[in-house]
Write a protein that holds these residues in place. Structure first.
Motif, PDB file in Angstrom:
ATOM      1  N   VAL A   5      27.726  39.065  26.248  1.00 24.06           N
ATOM      2  CA  VAL A   5      27.024  40.315  26.415  1.00 24.06           C
ATOM      3  C   VAL A   5      26.280  40.557  27.569  1.00 24.06           C
ATOM      4  O   VAL A   5      25.282  39.459  28.016  1.00 24.06           O
ATOM      5  CB  VAL A   5      26.317  40.526  24.964  1.00 24.06           C
ATOM      6  N   GLN A  54      24.239  34.956  36.981  1.00 20.95           N
ATOM      7  CA  GLN A  54      25.344  34.026  36.787  1.00 20.95           C
ATOM      8  C   GLN A  54      26.146  34.504  38.106  1.00 20.95           C
ATOM      9  O   GLN A  54      25.735  35.426  38.849  1.00 20.95           O
ATOM     10  CB  GLN A  54      26.249  34.924  35.844  1.00 20.95           C
ATOM     11  N   ASN A  76      34.187  48.833  24.616  1.00 14.51           N
ATOM     12  CA  ASN A  76      33.310  47.721  24.655  1.00 14.51           C
ATOM     13  C   ASN A  76      31.922  47.940  25.516  1.00 14.51           C
ATOM     14  O   ASN A  76      31.228  47.256  25.600  1.00 14.51           O
ATOM     15  CB  ASN A  76      33.898  46.241  25.275  1.00 14.51           C
ATOM     16  N   LYS A 132      31.887  37.174  34.396  1.00 13.06           N
ATOM     17  CA  LYS A 132      33.213  37.939  34.007  1.00 13.06           C
ATOM     18  C   LYS A 132      33.025  38.908  32.949  1.00 13.06           C
ATOM     19  O   LYS A 132      32.322  39.277  32.115  1.00 13.06           O
ATOM     20  CB  LYS A 132      34.184  36.940  32.840  1.00 13.06           C
ATOM     21  N   GLY A 133      33.642  40.133  33.560  1.00 16.26           N
ATOM     22  CA  GLY A 133      33.854  41.379  33.004  1.00 16.26           C
ATOM     23  C   GLY A 133      35.314  41.591  32.339  1.00 16.26           C
ATOM     24  O   GLY A 133      36.218  40.818  32.502  1.00 16.26           O
ATOM     25  N   GLN A 134      35.444  42.735  31.827  1.00 15.30           N
ATOM     26  CA  GLN A 134      36.739  43.242  31.132  1.00 15.30           C
ATOM     27  C   GLN A 134      37.928  43.362  32.451  1.00 15.30           C
ATOM     28  O   GLN A 134      37.374  43.649  33.433  1.00 15.30           O
ATOM     29  CB  GLN A 134      36.742  44.647  30.458  1.00 15.30           C
ATOM     30  N   LYS A 177      26.269  53.503  31.803  1.00 17.24           N
ATOM     31  CA  LYS A 177      26.673  52.244  31.170  1.00 17.24           C
ATOM     32  C   LYS A 177      25.228  51.284  31.294  1.00 17.24           C
ATOM     33  O   LYS A 177      24.861  51.101  32.163  1.00 17.24           O
ATOM     34  CB  LYS A 177      27.701  51.446  31.964  1.00 17.24           C
ATOM     35  N   SER A 228      29.133  31.536  34.358  1.00 19.02           N
ATOM     36  CA  SER A 228      29.266  32.702  33.300  1.00 19.02           C
ATOM     37  C   SER A 228      28.859  31.774  32.141  1.00 19.02           C
ATOM     38  O   SER A 228      29.287  30.743  31.623  1.00 19.02           O
ATOM     39  CB  SER A 228      30.941  32.777  33.433  1.00 19.02           C
ATOM     40  N   THR A 229      28.204  32.500  31.306  1.00 19.64           N
ATOM     41  CA  THR A 229      27.616  32.079  29.998  1.00 19.64           C
ATOM     42  C   THR A 229      28.827  31.841  29.165  1.00 19.64           C
ATOM     43  O   THR A 229      28.885  30.832  28.220  1.00 19.64           O
ATOM     44  CB  THR A 229      26.664  32.769  29.371  1.00 19.64           C
ATOM     45  N   ASN A 230      29.775  32.604  29.204  1.00 23.09           N
ATOM     46  CA  ASN A 230      30.894  32.636  28.234  1.00 23.09           C
ATOM     47  C   ASN A 230      31.776  31.225  28.859  1.00 23.09           C
ATOM     48  O   ASN A 230      31.974  30.227  27.747  1.00 23.09           O
ATOM     49  CB  ASN A 230      32.244  33.593  28.736  1.00 23.09           C
ATOM     50  N   TRP A 277      31.237  40.689  36.573  1.00 22.28           N
ATOM     51  CA  TRP A 277      30.386  41.288  36.333  1.00 22.28           C
ATOM     52  C   TRP A 277      29.322  40.921  37.158  1.00 22.28           C
ATOM     53  O   TRP A 277      28.676  39.944  37.186  1.00 22.28           O
ATOM     54  CB  TRP A 277      30.129  40.918  34.918  1.00 22.28           C
TER      55      TRP A 277
END
Ligand code: BTN
Length: 278
Positions: A153, A62, A123, A66-68, A131, A38-40, A73
């Motif tokens: 993002v 990835q 978001n 990770k999503g909301q 989407k 994950s880039t986050n 994701w």
């Protein structure tokens, strides 16, 4: 195909000029990877090692995006997956501002390139009712104050998308997208757009930014049902809640006819689903 840093640097300058941002923001520090979980997550690791604000991580794919709401994701090669480090001077309760200003900034920048992006609270980036992408903001908090934030993002470029999604590359093949021809171009637009939205919220405050956010909100004025009661979406609060006016029928006092009255409620993200147009 591997992310081309040189092409990205060139695109970054072109976007700065197109959005009239020359000299406005300090330089970003870019880290690209073929594959990351994950880039986050990677950006949090880099921040621990001393990375500064405006460090950016991009991955070509990835494996644990990770999503909301704890969702995954899907992050196959061909999509844009990036995270930007910010050091906002905000209370923990104001964290949603980061998502609102990032979403607005990215949508606005894409619109300059002829891509009619709208926003779905809180978001989502929406194109033709589907989407196009989403934003996941994560923060670290000390004594009620945000010390660091990572804004992630994900945008569909040429990756395959679900029924409710849309791929920007396919859209741009059919429509005039004023030079959005590669993932590197798109990354440059998204980073500068995010930066622009963030700076605007710092310079002008969230109330002013919210007015612009609402102009792009796809569901403003839409009817919704909350706990069986009909209502109308009227806006978003500075802390990121959805404003809904519920019309409730009340009997004022015996003998008086039923009167319609309006009561405003504010819904937290994740407590109501707004769906997609198709
Ligand atoms: C959403 O659920 O709509 C938000 C999705 C955010 C996905 C991006 S992809 C880059 C960054 N890294 C992650 O693990 N998630 C975000």
């Amino acid at each position: 195909m591997a992310f081309n840093q040189q092409q990205f640097e060139k695109a970054l300058q072109e976007v700065k000029s197109k959005l009239s941002l020359e000299g406005k923001f300090s330089e970003i520090s870019l880290h690209t990877f073929p594959t990351l979980p994950s880039t986050n997550q990677k950006l949090w690791d880099l921040l621990k090692e001393g990375a500064k604000e405006l460090t950016v991580v991009i991955a070509e794919q990835q494996t644990a995006g990770k999503g909301q709401w704890g969702r995954q994701w899907q992050s196959a090669s061909g999509g844009l997956y990036l995270s930007v480090a910010l050091a906002p001077n905000l209370q923990a309760s104001e964290a949603a501002q980061l998502t609102l200003c990032s979403a607005w900034g990215i949508a606005q920048a894409l619109r300059v390139y002829g891509i009619p992006v709208f926003l779905k609270w809180p978001n989502d980036l929406i194109l033709l009712g589907r989407k196009l992408g989403g934003i996941l903001t994560e923060t670290r908090v000390q004594q009620g104050q945000i010390t660091k934030a990572v804004v992630g993002v994900g945008i569909n470029w040429s990756n395959s998308v679900p029924e409710t999604g849309i791929s920007l590359q396919s859209f741009c093949e059919e429509e005039l997208c004023l030079g959005v021809t590669s993932l590197e171009n798109l990354a440059a637009i998204v980073i500068q757009g995010l930066n622009c939205g963030y700076q605007r919220s710092l310079d002008q405050g969230i109330q002013i930014l919210l007015q612009s956010y609402l102009e792009l909100l796809d569901s403003l004025g839409r009817q919704v049902i909350v706990d069986g009661n009909p209502g109308i979406i009227t806006g978003v609060t500075p802390t990121g809640e959805l404003r809904v006016n519920l019309s409730a029928k009340e009997v004022a006092f015996a003998g008086d006819p039923e009167q319609a009255s309006v009561r405003e409620i504010c819904l937290k993200p994740g407590t109501i689903g707004l769906g997609y147009a198709r």
